[in-house]
Design a protein around this motif. Structure first.
Motif, mmCIF file in Angstrom:
data_model
loop_
_atom_site.group_PDB
_atom_site.id
_atom_site.type_symbol
_atom_site.label_atom_id
_atom_site.label_comp_id
_atom_site.label_asym_id
_atom_site.label_seq_id
_atom_site.Cartn_x
_atom_site.Cartn_y
_atom_site.Cartn_z
ATOM 1 N N GLU A 410 8.736 8.148 2.548
ATOM 2 C CA GLU A 410 8.306 7.125 3.288
ATOM 3 C C GLU A 410 6.647 6.847 3.166
ATOM 4 O O GLU A 410 6.009 5.767 3.108
ATOM 5 C CB GLU A 410 8.652 7.303 4.885
ATOM 6 C CG GLU A 410 9.957 7.161 5.201
ATOM 7 C CD GLU A 410 10.322 7.519 6.583
ATOM 8 O OE1 GLU A 410 9.241 7.955 7.543
ATOM 9 O OE2 GLU A 410 11.645 7.545 6.870
ATOM 10 N N ARG A 411 6.064 7.868 2.944
ATOM 11 C CA ARG A 411 4.535 7.994 2.724
ATOM 12 C C ARG A 411 4.455 7.565 1.407
ATOM 13 O O ARG A 411 3.403 6.711 1.226
ATOM 14 C CB ARG A 411 4.129 9.446 3.019
ATOM 15 C CG ARG A 411 4.087 9.718 4.548
ATOM 16 C CD ARG A 411 3.245 11.080 4.567
ATOM 17 N NE ARG A 411 3.135 11.599 5.763
ATOM 18 C CZ ARG A 411 2.310 12.706 6.468
ATOM 19 N NH1 ARG A 411 1.631 12.891 5.520
ATOM 20 N NH2 ARG A 411 2.544 12.986 7.655
ATOM 21 N N ALA A 412 5.329 7.835 0.474
ATOM 22 C CA ALA A 412 4.850 7.368 -0.865
ATOM 23 C C ALA A 412 5.257 5.756 -0.945
ATOM 24 O O ALA A 412 4.649 4.979 -1.546
ATOM 25 C CB ALA A 412 5.956 8.044 -2.060
ATOM 26 N N ALA A 413 6.200 5.335 -0.239
ATOM 27 C CA ALA A 413 6.452 3.832 -0.314
ATOM 28 C C ALA A 413 5.403 3.129 0.250
ATOM 29 O O ALA A 413 5.216 2.024 0.069
ATOM 30 C CB ALA A 413 7.884 3.584 0.597
ATOM 31 N N ALA A 414 4.694 3.771 1.262
ATOM 32 C CA ALA A 414 3.594 2.829 1.996
ATOM 33 C C ALA A 414 2.479 2.884 1.223
ATOM 34 O O ALA A 414 1.651 1.911 1.341
ATOM 35 C CB ALA A 414 3.040 3.871 3.344
ATOM 36 N N LYS A 415 2.414 3.402 0.030
ATOM 37 C CA LYS A 415 1.273 3.567 -1.028
ATOM 38 C C LYS A 415 1.846 2.754 -2.119
ATOM 39 O O LYS A 415 1.450 2.657 -3.037
ATOM 40 C CB LYS A 415 1.039 4.993 -1.423
ATOM 41 C CG LYS A 415 0.351 5.624 -0.442
ATOM 42 C CD LYS A 415 -1.175 5.327 0.026
ATOM 43 C CE LYS A 415 -1.878 6.057 1.066
ATOM 44 N NZ LYS A 415 -3.265 5.478 1.358
ATOM 45 N N SER A 416 2.824 2.133 -1.823
ATOM 46 C CA SER A 416 4.002 1.388 -2.936
ATOM 47 C C SER A 416 4.170 2.207 -4.249
ATOM 48 O O SER A 416 3.971 1.620 -5.298
ATOM 49 C CB SER A 416 2.976 0.061 -3.460
ATOM 50 O OG SER A 416 3.851 -0.796 -3.939
ATOM 51 N N VAL A 417 4.594 3.443 -3.947
ATOM 52 C CA VAL A 417 5.133 4.502 -5.168
ATOM 53 C C VAL A 417 6.760 4.526 -4.781
ATOM 54 O O VAL A 417 6.997 5.183 -3.407
ATOM 55 C CB VAL A 417 4.261 5.757 -5.284
ATOM 56 C CG1 VAL A 417 4.751 6.417 -6.470
ATOM 57 C CG2 VAL A 417 3.052 5.314 -5.603
#
Length: 460
Positions: A410-417
């Motif tokens: 989730e934290r990676a997705a929040a950074k668009s990764v």
């Protein structure tokens, strides 16, 4: 008859003969012209419809060729006896065209990506042109297993680079590894269950389900598939990735390989499928010889593909069949044709025998080694990060104990990764906690540096 004949109303851009043909065919189909009723003579229809003789003759010829009318000698044309049309299906609204969604992430760390900038465009264009212009015979139907010239080149390549022992006659070429797995399962109808690595390749589980087979997850430890769990499973067919296990990245040592080969040889009807999907890329040691090269009992089916080493769009995969399965293949599929274009086969053959593939592997190997070192080096700066499986292939795993797997994703997705949770590949086993899977081949070096910086922000 002339009085009851429904005259056409001409209009539109279609030729008059075609409009007349469609008009009469529709009248016969609807019953407006009864079976056995006589059509106007050609000359009479010319006068009635106000068209030329050639228009009527062409329309009547089409109707006769398609069986709407029958030509009776010295009697003209009569309507054929057709069944009434079936009731129309209820009208259904077609789904509206939906535009393709925008990319989900700015940086997609997919495990299936490759670096398309490394594709040998000029060499491939040249050999493709040569294949087309110098081999008109390739327009003819080819061998069901693929052209012998390509199979010979593949057998020589695999013997040199992977230690595979086979004759060209054992090679089967097909459009993708998934297709070849489908063929293989058709050759093994008695195998109702398949032992699969857990965690393991999702497409293998999908193929088992599509063919009505029971997928039996077998745990993978630090040396690969557990032979004791395999023996206890009752399965007679096992699919594994020994050179670079997906997704854990472990390499199966000689002792474990010998135990699995002993399992396969210890009872009739047991088979191992060795998927050597990205064995070309190793960064800390020489490539490990294939399991098939150690097989003396003829129980290993070796599978490989050019999707990783060249490009996913090069839909050429191959499998090496032991003699017993080769006989089954020829009995079952000898009537068919190879699913790979013969021109593409010839292009690939030239790419192999002219040394272009070896040169391409050296170039991409160095490129991916550099990318892997750049990405893992940057991620290693994250506090408590542990990286595993980065010695080979195009992906690795990252474990950060102080965050859960869901938090990492989730934290990676929040950074668009985009990263993949390890649990995605697990079935019965519990995934290693706080671990995600990252691919690096499809991103440029600059993108990898930016993705690593974003992940450091997200996970610190």
């Amino acid at each position: 008859m002339d009085g009851s004949f429904p005259l056409p109303l001409f209009g539109g851009d279609a030729p008059l003969y075609h409009q007349l043909y469609r008009h009469i065919a529709a009248a016969i189909q609807s019953g407006a012209l009864a079976p056995g009723s006589k059509l106007p003579s050609k000359r009479r229809l010319c006068a009635l419809a106000g068209v030329s003789m050639s228009t009527v003759e062409t329309a009547y010829s089409l109707l006769a060729a398609e069986g709407y009318v029958l030509a009776k000698p010295r009697s003209g044309y009569v309507c054929a006896d057709l069944l009434p049309p079936a009731p129309a299906a209820p009208s259904q609204r077609l789904p509206e065209t939906v535009p393709a969604p925008p990319p989900r992430w700015a940086y997609d760390c997919s495990t299936s990506g490759v670096d398309t900038s490394a594709f040998p465009f000029s060499s491939w264009a040249r050999i493709t042109k040569e294949a087309v212009y110098e081999n008109p015979g390739l327009l003819q139907r080819g061998h069901p297993q693929g052209d012998l010239s390509l199979r010979t080149a593949l057998a020589e390549l695999l013997a040199q680079y992977r230690g595979v022992r086979c004759a060209p006659e054992q090679v089967v070429v097909g459009a993708g590894a998934d297709y070849l797995i489908t063929l293989l399962l058709q050759l093994l109808p008695e195998q109702r269950s398949i032992a699969l690595e857990d965690p393991g390749y999702p497409a293998a589980y999908t193929a088992a389900a599509l063919h009505g087979r029971e997928a039996v997850p077998i745990p993978v430890d630090g040396e690969g598939m557990d032979p004791e769990a395999l023996a206890a499973s009752g399965a007679g067919l096992a699919y594994l990735t020994p050179s670079h296990q997906f997704p854990l990245g472990v390499t199966m040592p000689a002792g474990r390989r010998s135990r699995l080969l002993h399992w396969a040889a210890s009872a009739p009807g047991r088979w191992l499928i060795e998927d050597d999907y990205d064995s070309e890329f190793r960064y800390s040691s020489r490539p490990i010889p294939a399991l098939q090269g150690l097989d003396r009992a003829g129980r290993v089916v070796y599978m490989g593909t050019f999707s990783r080493s060249i490009a996913p769009a090069i839909r050429v995969a191959y499998m090496i069949l032991p003699p017993e399965l080769l006989e089954r293949f020829r009995r079952t599929f000898s009537h068919g044709a190879c699913t790979v274009s013969r021109f593409e086969q010839e292009s690939l053959r030239r790419f192999l025998v002219q040394g272009l593939y070896g040169r391409h592997l050296r170039r991409t190997g160095n490129l991916y080694r550099k990318k892997c070192a750049l990405f893992t080096g940057a991620l290693s700066a994250i506090p408590c990060a542990a990286i595993s499986g980065a010695d080979a292939g195009l992906h690795f795993m990252v474990t950060i104990p102080r965050l859960s797997e869901a938090e990492l994703v989730e934290r990676a997705a929040a950074k668009s990764v985009g990263v993949q949770p390890l649990s995605r590949y697990c079935h019965r086993v519990k995934p290693k906690p706080s671990t995600v899977v990252l691919g690096f081949a499809g991103l440029t070096e600059d993108e990898l540096a930016q993705a690593a910086a974003l992940l450091k922000e997200a996970w610190t």
